[in-house]
Design an enzyme around this catalytic site. Structure first.
Site, PDB file in Angstrom:
ATOM      1  N   GLU A  48      53.521  28.479   9.019  1.00 18.46           N
ATOM      2  CA  GLU A  48      52.360  27.614   8.216  1.00 18.46           C
ATOM      3  C   GLU A  48      52.510  27.549   7.055  1.00 18.46           C
ATOM      4  O   GLU A  48      51.896  26.629   6.183  1.00 18.46           O
ATOM      5  CB  GLU A  48      51.065  28.573   8.694  1.00 18.46           C
ATOM      6  CG  GLU A  48      50.349  28.078   9.867  1.00 18.46           C
ATOM      7  CD  GLU A  48      49.477  26.894   9.622  1.00 18.46           C
ATOM      8  OE1 GLU A  48      49.417  26.207  10.866  1.00 18.46           O
ATOM      9  OE2 GLU A  48      48.576  26.657   8.552  1.00 18.46           O
ATOM     10  N   TYR A  65      45.004  30.138   4.721  1.00 16.84           N
ATOM     11  CA  TYR A  65      45.627  31.112   5.446  1.00 16.84           C
ATOM     12  C   TYR A  65      47.483  30.808   4.955  1.00 16.84           C
ATOM     13  O   TYR A  65      47.972  31.674   4.698  1.00 16.84           O
ATOM     14  CB  TYR A  65      45.749  30.876   7.198  1.00 16.84           C
ATOM     15  CG  TYR A  65      46.838  31.678   8.059  1.00 16.84           C
ATOM     16  CD1 TYR A  65      46.640  33.050   7.972  1.00 16.84           C
ATOM     17  CD2 TYR A  65      47.804  30.880   8.225  1.00 16.84           C
ATOM     18  CE1 TYR A  65      47.541  33.778   8.817  1.00 16.84           C
ATOM     19  CE2 TYR A  65      48.928  31.667   8.967  1.00 16.84           C
ATOM     20  CZ  TYR A  65      48.785  33.065   9.194  1.00 16.84           C
ATOM     21  OH  TYR A  65      49.685  33.426   9.706  1.00 16.84           O
ATOM     22  N   SER A  78      55.072  33.227   7.654  1.00 18.71           N
ATOM     23  CA  SER A  78      54.704  32.063   8.784  1.00 18.71           C
ATOM     24  C   SER A  78      54.972  30.697   8.555  1.00 18.71           C
ATOM     25  O   SER A  78      55.171  30.418   7.441  1.00 18.71           O
ATOM     26  CB  SER A  78      53.119  32.226   8.965  1.00 18.71           C
ATOM     27  OG  SER A  78      52.590  30.973   9.518  1.00 18.71           O
TER      28      SER A  78
HETATM   29  P1  NAP Z   1      46.688  39.133  15.599  1.00 17.61           P
HETATM   30  O1  NAP Z   1      46.597  39.265  16.863  1.00 17.61           O
HETATM   31  O2  NAP Z   1      45.614  38.217  15.236  1.00 17.61           O
HETATM   32  O3  NAP Z   1      46.443  40.610  14.837  1.00 17.61           O
HETATM   33  C1  NAP Z   1      46.150  40.911  13.509  1.00 17.61           C
HETATM   34  C2  NAP Z   1      46.021  42.123  13.175  1.00 17.61           C
HETATM   35  O4  NAP Z   1      45.628  42.394  11.579  1.00 17.61           O
HETATM   36  C3  NAP Z   1      45.000  43.056  13.953  1.00 17.61           C
HETATM   37  O5  NAP Z   1      45.755  44.148  14.422  1.00 17.61           O
HETATM   38  C4  NAP Z   1      43.811  43.338  13.035  1.00 17.61           C
HETATM   39  O6  NAP Z   1      43.188  44.611  13.390  1.00 17.61           O
HETATM   40  C5  NAP Z   1      44.748  43.308  11.740  1.00 17.61           C
HETATM   41  N1  NAP Z   1      43.735  43.432  10.669  1.00 17.61           N
HETATM   42  C6  NAP Z   1      42.955  42.328  10.281  1.00 17.61           C
HETATM   43  N2  NAP Z   1      42.229  42.508   9.236  1.00 17.61           N
HETATM   44  C7  NAP Z   1      42.740  43.850   8.689  1.00 17.61           C
HETATM   45  C8  NAP Z   1      42.429  44.726   7.435  1.00 17.61           C
HETATM   46  N3  NAP Z   1      41.449  44.651   6.768  1.00 17.61           N
HETATM   47  N4  NAP Z   1      43.290  45.762   7.354  1.00 17.61           N
HETATM   48  C9  NAP Z   1      44.113  46.040   8.163  1.00 17.61           C
HETATM   49  N5  NAP Z   1      44.576  45.605   9.521  1.00 17.61           N
HETATM   50  C10 NAP Z   1      43.611  44.121   9.655  1.00 17.61           C
HETATM   51  O7  NAP Z   1      47.886  38.556  14.977  1.00 17.61           O
HETATM   52  P2  NAP Z   1      49.435  38.310  15.653  1.00 17.61           P
HETATM   53  O8  NAP Z   1      49.511  36.961  16.243  1.00 17.61           O
HETATM   54  O9  NAP Z   1      49.885  39.753  16.310  1.00 17.61           O
HETATM   55  O10 NAP Z   1      50.281  38.361  14.277  1.00 17.61           O
HETATM   56  C11 NAP Z   1      50.878  39.069  13.696  1.00 17.61           C
HETATM   57  C12 NAP Z   1      51.149  38.825  12.215  1.00 17.61           C
HETATM   58  O11 NAP Z   1      52.046  37.885  11.993  1.00 17.61           O
HETATM   59  C13 NAP Z   1      50.049  38.232  11.387  1.00 17.61           C
HETATM   60  O12 NAP Z   1      50.215  38.614  10.205  1.00 17.61           O
HETATM   61  C14 NAP Z   1      50.104  36.653  11.604  1.00 17.61           C
HETATM   62  O13 NAP Z   1      49.563  36.119  10.482  1.00 17.61           O
HETATM   63  C15 NAP Z   1      51.542  36.546  11.426  1.00 17.61           C
HETATM   64  N6  NAP Z   1      52.234  35.750  12.207  1.00 17.61           N
HETATM   65  C16 NAP Z   1      51.732  35.486  13.642  1.00 17.61           C
HETATM   66  C17 NAP Z   1      52.396  34.346  14.359  1.00 17.61           C
HETATM   67  C18 NAP Z   1      52.007  33.970  15.761  1.00 17.61           C
HETATM   68  O14 NAP Z   1      52.331  32.961  16.164  1.00 17.61           O
HETATM   69  N7  NAP Z   1      51.654  35.140  16.604  1.00 17.61           N
HETATM   70  C19 NAP Z   1      53.371  33.564  13.526  1.00 17.61           C
HETATM   71  C20 NAP Z   1      53.825  33.764  12.338  1.00 17.61           C
HETATM   72  C21 NAP Z   1      53.144  34.858  11.756  1.00 17.61           C
HETATM   73  P3  NAP Z   1      41.713  44.842  13.935  1.00 17.61           P
HETATM   74  O15 NAP Z   1      41.816  44.811  15.352  1.00 17.61           O
HETATM   75  O16 NAP Z   1      41.138  45.512  13.150  1.00 17.61           O
HETATM   76  O17 NAP Z   1      41.005  43.322  13.735  1.00 17.61           O
HETATM   77  N1  GDD Z   2      43.069  27.050  18.185  1.00 18.55           N
HETATM   78  C1  GDD Z   2      42.900  25.741  18.731  1.00 18.55           C
HETATM   79  N2  GDD Z   2      41.764  25.512  19.452  1.00 18.55           N
HETATM   80  N3  GDD Z   2      44.149  24.837  18.481  1.00 18.55           N
HETATM   81  C2  GDD Z   2      43.833  23.881  18.862  1.00 18.55           C
HETATM   82  C3  GDD Z   2      42.925  23.360  19.662  1.00 18.55           C
HETATM   83  C4  GDD Z   2      41.717  24.139  19.993  1.00 18.55           C
HETATM   84  O1  GDD Z   2      40.785  24.199  20.926  1.00 18.55           O
HETATM   85  N4  GDD Z   2      42.989  21.908  19.924  1.00 18.55           N
HETATM   86  C5  GDD Z   2      44.129  21.604  19.601  1.00 18.55           C
HETATM   87  N5  GDD Z   2      44.452  22.844  18.728  1.00 18.55           N
HETATM   88  C6  GDD Z   2      45.782  22.613  17.960  1.00 18.55           C
HETATM   89  C7  GDD Z   2      45.619  22.944  16.405  1.00 18.55           C
HETATM   90  O2  GDD Z   2      44.958  22.076  15.732  1.00 18.55           O
HETATM   91  C8  GDD Z   2      47.183  23.154  15.812  1.00 18.55           C
HETATM   92  O3  GDD Z   2      47.711  22.131  15.552  1.00 18.55           O
HETATM   93  C9  GDD Z   2      47.600  23.889  17.092  1.00 18.55           C
HETATM   94  O4  GDD Z   2      46.744  23.621  18.407  1.00 18.55           O
HETATM   95  C10 GDD Z   2      48.164  25.301  17.303  1.00 18.55           C
HETATM   96  O5  GDD Z   2      46.949  25.933  16.899  1.00 18.55           O
HETATM   97  P1  GDD Z   2      46.860  27.567  17.030  1.00 18.55           P
HETATM   98  O6  GDD Z   2      47.129  28.154  18.343  1.00 18.55           O
HETATM   99  O7  GDD Z   2      45.469  27.966  16.728  1.00 18.55           O
HETATM  100  O8  GDD Z   2      47.928  28.108  16.141  1.00 18.55           O
HETATM  101  P2  GDD Z   2      48.330  27.730  14.526  1.00 18.55           P
HETATM  102  O9  GDD Z   2      49.473  26.925  14.767  1.00 18.55           O
HETATM  103  O10 GDD Z   2      47.138  26.988  13.812  1.00 18.55           O
HETATM  104  O11 GDD Z   2      48.640  29.069  13.812  1.00 18.55           O
HETATM  105  C11 GDD Z   2      49.356  30.031  14.568  1.00 18.55           C
HETATM  106  O12 GDD Z   2      50.592  29.909  14.192  1.00 18.55           O
HETATM  107  C12 GDD Z   2      50.992  30.308  12.870  1.00 18.55           C
HETATM  108  C13 GDD Z   2      52.515  29.933  12.917  1.00 18.55           C
HETATM  109  O13 GDD Z   2      52.879  28.672  12.805  1.00 18.55           O
HETATM  110  C14 GDD Z   2      49.023  31.500  14.102  1.00 18.55           C
HETATM  111  O14 GDD Z   2      49.191  32.546  14.939  1.00 18.55           O
HETATM  112  C15 GDD Z   2      49.031  31.798  12.740  1.00 18.55           C
HETATM  113  O15 GDD Z   2      48.728  32.981  12.404  1.00 18.55           O
HETATM  114  C16 GDD Z   2      50.678  31.891  12.677  1.00 18.55           C
HETATM  115  O16 GDD Z   2      51.068  32.007  11.287  1.00 18.55           O
END
Ligand code: NAP
Ligand code: GDD
Length: 341
Positions: free
Chosen positions: A136, A158, A134
């Site tokens: 992050e 995280y 990520s």
């Molecule tokens: P998500 O919607 O939050 O999905 C997370 C998945 O992890 C869910 O299917 C959840 O299953 C599973 N999980 C949680 N705890 C578990 C456990 N103990 N054993 C097995 N599975 C478990 O996340 P996403 O947005 O699809 O992201 C997919 C991956 O990419 C994550 O690793 C996230 O950190 C990473 N990532 C996401 C982003 C983004 O912007 N979306 C960016 C960078 C990296 P349950 O339904 O059972 O809870």
């Molecule tokens: N969730 C949330 N809710 N975020 C808010 C809010 C609110 O009400 N108001 C402002 N924000 C700001 C957060 O402080 C952050 O700076 C930004 O919006 C994005 O927040 P999120 O959408 O929660 O995503 P994230 O950037 O913290 O994390 C996501 O992206 C990562 C990759 O950069 C997640 O998907 C992570 O799993 C992923 O790794």
């Protein structure tokens, strides 16, 4: 014979798009599901009828070895994680176990099932492993835009757990010759995004206001900047990384950055509403440590993988707002199971 893929995190946003992509590519797709009676599994059964399910949990090493033995995959995509950053301060140890140690357990399951040891490296037809790293991990960024060589300075438990998984994946590649890669993905969103993340919180909030179901939207830090893309574009990159001849890590993002404020403006505009009338800034939603600015340099992915995002930021936000107006008009409430404000 169809290639076989095992996906952890199949019930999440990326799991669903990746499964659809791999099915369209002719794969036999398996998803790891956890829990005795997980309500999200029924969504997978409805949305992804052709995906086969296998039980297992990233907290349970034995279950991952059993899943690996049962599925005998060619490719493994480790998307499972506790992925909501604020939760990682509240449950830091659990985040370390699932998001960090879960990567170790997956790599060990592959190593054990493939009979790989320090003296007996991985063979030609080995299982290929994708780790969901990520942006992050960049945290308090050392340079902009961020590349594969930018040092990490994570700002949340995280981000720290993801950095552990990232380095471990690299280490198993170097120690055992395993085909193990990390995609360093920047924020990617869709109408299937969890309701706790800011883009979906905004698109749902706008839809509620538009339909007269709410009269305000409470948000935290409006100045944070992110590189937001469409999840459907990003799962293609995951697959491309595993189809390369040699294992390497890639940054995946659009190369454009927007503030949360710009996201809010775009979302309210998409519904024809004035955002200033409805958005309330709530200090309690600010984070203990913020990631102020993320912006990808996806040059390596563009030149080596031929990967390009197809959906723009403006199209993405409009797509999410329109989808949520339709969903709420039909009486559905995606936020009903969320405990986050
Ligand atoms: P998500 O919607 O939050 O999905 C997370 C998945 O992890 C869910 O299917 C959840 O299953 C599973 N999980 C949680 N705890 C578990 C456990 N103990 N054993 C097995 N599975 C478990 O996340 P996403 O947005 O699809 O992201 C997919 C991956 O990419 C994550 O690793 C996230 O950190 C990473 N990532 C996401 C982003 C983004 O912007 N979306 C960016 C960078 C990296 P349950 O339904 O059972 O809870
Ligand atoms: N969730 C949330 N809710 N975020 C808010 C809010 C609110 O009400 N108001 C402002 N924000 C700001 C957060 O402080 C952050 O700076 C930004 O919006 C994005 O927040 P999120 O959408 O929660 O995503 P994230 O950037 O913290 O994390 C996501 O992206 C990562 C990759 O950069 C997640 O998907 C992570 O799993 C992923 O790794």
């Amino acid at each position: 014979m169809a290639r076989r893929a095992l996906i952890t995190g199949i019930t999440g946003q990326d799991g669903s798009y990746l499964a659809e992509h791999l099915l369209a590519e002719g794969y036999e797709v398996w998803g790891l599901v956890r829990g005795q009676s997980n309500p999200r599994v029924s969504r997978v059964r409805t949305l992804l009828r052709d995906v086969r399910l296998v039980r297992g949990d990233l907290l349970d090493q034995g279950s991952l070895i059993s899943a690996m033995e049962k599925v005998q995959p060619d490719e493994v995509y480790n998307l499972g994680a506790i992925s909501f950053v604020p939760m990682s301060w509240e449950q830091a140890e659990l985040t370390a176990e699932v998001t960090g140690m879960g990567v170790l357990r997956m790599l060990e399951a592959i190593r054990v099932c493939s009979g790989v040891t320090a003296s007996r490296g991985a063979s030609a037809g080995q299982i290929r492993f994708y780790q969901a790293s990520s942006s992050e991990m960049f945290g308090q960024v050392r340079e902009t835009p961020q590349t594969e060589r930018t040092p990490f300075h994570p700002r949340s438990p995280y981000g720290v757990a993801k950095a552990y998984g990232h380095f471990l994946t690299q280490n198993y590649r170097e120690s055992y010759g395993m085909f193990a890669v990390s995609g360093i993905l920047f924020n990617h969103e869709s109408p299937r995004r969890g309701a706790e993340f800011v883009t979906r919180k905004v698109s749902l909030g706008v839809a509620r206001i538009k339909l007269g179901l709410a009269d305000e939207l409470r948000l935290g830090n409006l100045e944070a900047r992110r590189d937001w893309g469409f999840a459907g574009d990003y799962v293609r990159a995951m697959h491309m990384m595993l189809r390369r001849d040699s294992p390497e890590d890639y940054v995946i993002g659009t190369g454009r950055t927007h503030s949360v404020r710009e996201l809010v403006v775009a979302a309210f505009e998409a519904a024809g509403l004035p955002w200033e009338r409805y958005v309330v800034c709530d200090e309690s939603l600010h984070r203990p440590a913020e990631v102020d600015l993320l912006c990808a340099d996806p040059k390596k992915a563009r030149t080596q993988l031929g990967w390009e995002p197809e959906v723009t930021f403006e199209q993405l936000i409009a797509m999410m707002v329109e989808s949520d107006i339709r969903l709420l008009s039909a009486g559905e409430d995606p936020h009903q199971h969320s405990s986050w404000p």
